[in-house]
Motif scaffolding. Sequence first.
Motif, PDB file in Angstrom:
ATOM      1  N   LYS A  83       8.479  -6.121  10.083  1.00  0.00           N
ATOM      2  CA  LYS A  83       7.705  -5.273   9.165  1.00  0.00           C
ATOM      3  C   LYS A  83       8.597  -4.241   8.460  1.00  0.00           C
ATOM      4  N   ILE A  84       9.910  -4.470   8.491  1.00  0.00           N
ATOM      5  CA  ILE A  84      10.859  -3.611   7.789  1.00  0.00           C
ATOM      6  C   ILE A  84      11.172  -4.230   6.427  1.00  0.00           C
ATOM      7  N   VAL A  85      10.905  -3.479   5.372  1.00  0.00           N
ATOM      8  CA  VAL A  85      11.159  -3.962   4.012  1.00  0.00           C
ATOM      9  C   VAL A  85      12.643  -3.826   3.679  1.00  0.00           C
ATOM     10  N   ARG A  86      13.207  -2.685   4.008  1.00  0.00           N
ATOM     11  CA  ARG A  86      14.616  -2.362   3.858  1.00  0.00           C
ATOM     12  C   ARG A  86      14.863  -1.096   4.689  1.00  0.00           C
ATOM     13  N   PRO A  87      16.097  -0.630   4.857  1.00  0.00           N
ATOM     14  CA  PRO A  87      16.312   0.540   5.704  1.00  0.00           C
ATOM     15  C   PRO A  87      15.394   1.711   5.324  1.00  0.00           C
ATOM     16  N   ASP A  88      14.717   2.266   6.322  1.00  0.00           N
ATOM     17  CA  ASP A  88      13.827   3.424   6.163  1.00  0.00           C
ATOM     18  C   ASP A  88      12.554   3.115   5.385  1.00  0.00           C
ATOM     19  N   VAL A  89      12.241   1.824   5.216  1.00  0.00           N
ATOM     20  CA  VAL A  89      11.024   1.434   4.485  1.00  0.00           C
ATOM     21  C   VAL A  89      10.266   0.389   5.314  1.00  0.00           C
ATOM     22  N   GLU A  90       9.005   0.700   5.658  1.00  0.00           N
ATOM     23  CA  GLU A  90       8.168  -0.208   6.434  1.00  0.00           C
ATOM     24  C   GLU A  90       6.992  -0.700   5.594  1.00  0.00           C
ATOM     25  N   LEU A  91       6.396  -1.786   6.055  1.00  0.00           N
ATOM     26  CA  LEU A  91       5.222  -2.351   5.381  1.00  0.00           C
ATOM     27  C   LEU A  91       4.003  -2.195   6.270  1.00  0.00           C
ATOM     28  N   LEU A  92       2.902  -1.713   5.685  1.00  0.00           N
ATOM     29  CA  LEU A  92       1.628  -1.589   6.396  1.00  0.00           C
ATOM     30  C   LEU A  92       0.560  -2.341   5.613  1.00  0.00           C
ATOM     31  N   LEU A  93      -0.048  -3.337   6.252  1.00  0.00           N
ATOM     32  CA  LEU A  93      -1.123  -4.106   5.623  1.00  0.00           C
ATOM     33  C   LEU A  93      -2.452  -3.642   6.198  1.00  0.00           C
ATOM     34  N   LEU A  94      -3.316  -3.138   5.336  1.00  0.00           N
ATOM     35  CA  LEU A  94      -4.640  -2.688   5.781  1.00  0.00           C
ATOM     36  C   LEU A  94      -5.559  -3.897   5.923  1.00  0.00           C
ATOM     37  N   ALA A  95      -6.242  -3.982   7.045  1.00  0.00           N
ATOM     38  CA  ALA A  95      -7.134  -5.122   7.293  1.00  0.00           C
ATOM     39  C   ALA A  95      -8.571  -4.831   6.878  1.00  0.00           C
ATOM     40  N   ASP A  96      -8.966  -3.562   6.946  1.00  0.00           N
ATOM     41  CA  ASP A  96     -10.368  -3.201   6.707  1.00  0.00           C
ATOM     42  C   ASP A  96     -10.617  -2.844   5.241  1.00  0.00           C
ATOM     43  N   GLU A  97     -11.750  -3.323   4.755  1.00  0.00           N
ATOM     44  CA  GLU A  97     -12.192  -2.932   3.422  1.00  0.00           C
ATOM     45  C   GLU A  97     -12.645  -1.463   3.466  1.00  0.00           C
ATOM     46  N   PRO A  98     -12.510  -0.744   2.361  1.00  0.00           N
ATOM     47  CA  PRO A  98     -12.912   0.670   2.366  1.00  0.00           C
ATOM     48  C   PRO A  98     -14.421   0.831   2.519  1.00  0.00           C
ATOM     49  N   THR A  99     -14.823   1.838   3.288  1.00  0.00           N
ATOM     50  CA  THR A  99     -16.251   2.153   3.459  1.00  0.00           C
ATOM     51  C   THR A  99     -16.459   3.608   3.060  1.00  0.00           C
ATOM     52  N   VAL A 100     -16.956   3.790   1.866  1.00  0.00           N
ATOM     53  CA  VAL A 100     -17.217   5.131   1.338  1.00  0.00           C
ATOM     54  C   VAL A 100     -18.589   5.131   0.676  1.00  0.00           C
ATOM     55  N   ASP A 101     -19.076   6.315   0.386  1.00  0.00           N
ATOM     56  CA  ASP A 101     -20.287   6.438  -0.425  1.00  0.00           C
ATOM     57  C   ASP A 101     -19.853   6.315  -1.873  1.00  0.00           C
ATOM     58  N   TRP A 102     -19.955   5.124  -2.412  1.00  0.00           N
ATOM     59  CA  TRP A 102     -19.391   4.827  -3.725  1.00  0.00           C
ATOM     60  C   TRP A 102     -19.966   5.727  -4.813  1.00  0.00           C
ATOM     61  N   GLN A 103     -21.261   5.917  -4.789  1.00  0.00           N
ATOM     62  CA  GLN A 103     -21.906   6.733  -5.821  1.00  0.00           C
ATOM     63  C   GLN A 103     -21.462   8.187  -5.716  1.00  0.00           C
ATOM     64  N   MET A 104     -21.427   8.706  -4.500  1.00  0.00           N
ATOM     65  CA  MET A 104     -21.029  10.102  -4.319  1.00  0.00           C
ATOM     66  C   MET A 104     -19.560  10.307  -4.734  1.00  0.00           C
ATOM     67  N   GLU A 105     -18.717   9.323  -4.479  1.00  0.00           N
ATOM     68  CA  GLU A 105     -17.303   9.430  -4.832  1.00  0.00           C
ATOM     69  C   GLU A 105     -17.054   9.152  -6.316  1.00  0.00           C
ATOM     70  N   GLY A 106     -18.090   8.690  -7.015  1.00  0.00           N
ATOM     71  CA  GLY A 106     -17.924   8.369  -8.431  1.00  0.00           C
ATOM     72  C   GLY A 106     -17.087   7.123  -8.648  1.00  0.00           C
ATOM     73  N   LEU A 107     -17.184   6.188  -7.700  1.00  0.00           N
ATOM     74  CA  LEU A 107     -16.402   4.953  -7.758  1.00  0.00           C
ATOM     75  C   LEU A 107     -17.330   3.743  -7.805  1.00  0.00           C
ATOM     76  N   ASP A 108     -16.792   2.638  -8.291  1.00  0.00           N
ATOM     77  CA  ASP A 108     -17.558   1.397  -8.378  1.00  0.00           C
ATOM     78  C   ASP A 108     -16.881   0.372  -7.465  1.00  0.00           C
ATOM     79  N   GLU A 109     -17.612  -0.085  -6.456  1.00  0.00           N
ATOM     80  CA  GLU A 109     -17.012  -1.004  -5.479  1.00  0.00           C
ATOM     81  C   GLU A 109     -16.631  -2.351  -6.089  1.00  0.00           C
ATOM     82  N   LYS A 110     -17.116  -2.649  -7.299  1.00  0.00           N
ATOM     83  CA  LYS A 110     -16.782  -3.920  -7.949  1.00  0.00           C
ATOM     84  C   LYS A 110     -15.487  -3.832  -8.763  1.00  0.00           C
TER      85      LYS A 110
END
Length: 219
Positions: A83-110
């Motif tokens: 999981k090392i991309v290059r010296p001092d650089v790592e890779l993190l893959l998020l598995a979970d989809e975001p769970t937020v109040d889309w309307q309250m955040e002013g975002l569109d889940e689509k």
Amino acid sequence: MEKEKMEDKTCYCFLDTNTFLHYQTITDINWTEELGVNQIVLVVCPTVIRELNNKKDSDNRDKIRERARNAISKIREIKSGTKIVRPDVELLLLADEPTVDWQMEGLDEKIEDDRIIASIICEQRKNPTLKDNSVIVSSDLGLEIKADRKDIKLHLLSEKYLLPDIKSPEEEELNELRKEIALLKNSLPKLDLSLLIGEKLSKFGHFSLQKYNPLSPMQ
């Protein structure tokens, strides 16, 4: 930037899809120099993986499909290794989809850009220290505007890492037609008229064919 002049902190860099498609491979980019810190975590959201998969399967541009395939291959290679991309650089893959109040955040889940921002919001809530140590890496002005509204920093990669532009099939076809037209214009024959006088061939004249307009159909 020299190592000793870099900030002694870890920066979480959330990559958008265009970073993979229009810039050099993540292993070829000097991330610590770009961000000016000595530790980097490159974060890839589920949205970006999904978009890369869509691009590799269905984009109408051969080079984009190829770049998407290469990006997925590189991500898989790093994931299955250290999981090392290059010296001092790592890779993190998020598995979970975001769970937020889309309307309250002013975002569109689509909207994919909104889902990246939502992923950052979720990660910042899990780890409040990320609030001052996270950045989106993107060249998308729309994403930049939305990030500003959420007080999320955006970093535009140096142009030296930018890959050549990719033209659409229509643009490529138009360029090919222009080349063919230019070739035809330059291929009009040039004629020499010579007369055989006795046993000697004498050049009499030189003619260049001119472009002509086709006759109008007879009424």
